[in-house]
Design an enzyme around this catalytic site. Structure first.
Site, PDB file in Angstrom:
ATOM      1  CB  THR A  56      -4.553  14.883  11.703  1.00 25.98           C
ATOM      2  OG1 THR A  56      -5.074  15.235  12.972  1.00 25.98           O
ATOM      3  CG2 THR A  56      -3.111  15.295  11.634  1.00 25.98           C
ATOM      4  CE  LYS A  88      -7.479  12.792  13.997  1.00 27.98           C
ATOM      5  NZ  LYS A  88      -7.538  13.455  12.676  1.00 27.98           N
ATOM      6  N   GLY A 100      -0.634  16.431  21.326  1.00 23.02           N
ATOM      7  CA  GLY A 100      -1.432  16.134  20.137  1.00 23.02           C
ATOM      8  C   GLY A 100      -0.560  15.488  19.086  1.00 23.02           C
ATOM      9  CB  SER A 187      -2.890  16.959   5.697  1.00 26.93           C
ATOM     10  OG  SER A 187      -4.109  16.714   6.373  1.00 26.93           O
ATOM     11  CB  CYS A 222      -7.204  20.339   5.035  1.00 29.87           C
ATOM     12  SG  CYS A 222      -6.367  18.742   5.141  1.00 29.87           S
TER      13      CYS A 222
END
Length: 238
Positions: A56, A88, A100, A187, A222
């Site tokens: 995420t 999210k 979040g 991440s 990412c």
């Protein structure tokens, strides 16, 4: 004088009783490496393997009278992408609060429910509610097993919460008269934080534009984030 945003990740170490015969690795430790505290560590699993918050990117930016929060939609299970359009971010307390999460979805929704009850109890006072949730999260025997990180915000304030009892309000970024604030988790959060800080300090972009651009940059770097982004915005009364 320009103030830079501090890195505001928090580790959420999960403690586990070790046996006399089975070594337990510390969070961030791999065999053959010295112990290290990584900001995304969740501590070792039952096999002693270090776990980390993944899959995420969540960012929250305030500039002027706008508070904007965004999250990507990717859900990853191991090396497989299971879903591309997960949401999210939630609006709480009559849509006046944004929240979040990064981490376990079930755990995050349990925390959302508890946080909303705190907001009701304290009349929507974000700071007090955040502190009380963090207190319960750290001390409650069941809650402290929950594996997630949260960003919560109203139109003026934002806080990052962890299971260690941390309640962190980020420092102002850029022109202090604009009240610039940035918080990120997940991440891809460090990539989004770097991009948003640079944009905040060097461009006149709005909070929403900064969030959109930062999320795009993070998703390109990412592998646990994508460009299916959910964005929510609150406006402070002028």
């Amino acid at each position: 004088m320009v103030r830079r945003a501090a890195a505001i990740y928090c580790g959420v170490p999960m403690r586990k009783k070790s046996s006399k015969t089975e070594p337990v690795l510390r969070a961030g430790t791999n065999l053959g490496e010295s112990p290290a505290c990584h900001p995304l560590d969740l501590g070792p699993d039952e096999n002693g393997v270090a776990r980390r918050v993944r899959s995420t990117t969540v960012i929250c930016v305030r500039r002027g009278n706008s508070m904007v929060m965004a999250a990507d939609g990717q859900v990853t299970l191991g090396s497989t992408v299971m879903k591309h359009s997960a949401k999210k971010i939630r609006r709480l307390y009559n849509d006046k609060i944004l929240a979040g999460f990064a981490g376990s979805t079930a755990d995050a929704f349990s925390l959302f429910t508890r946080f909303e009850s705190k907001l009701e109890q304290y009349g929507g006072n974000l700071g007090r509610s955040a502190v009380e949730l963090a207190k319960d999260w750290r001390t409650d025997k069941l809650l402290r097993q929950l594996q997630a990180l949260l960003i919560v915000a109203d139109a003026k304030q934002m806080f990052l919460l962890s299971g260690d009892g941390d309640v962190i309000e980020p420092d102002a970024v850029g022109n202090t008269e604009e009240g610039g604030l940035i918080a990120t988790i997940g991440s891809g959060g460090s990539f989004a934080l770097a991009a948003a800080t640079a944009l905040m300090e060097n461009t006149p972009m709005t909070a929403r534009e900064i969030v959109e651009r930062s999320m795009k940059i993070a998703a390109e770097i990412c592998i646990y984030s994508n460009q299916s982004v959910t964005i929510e915005e609150l406006k402070a009364a002028e």
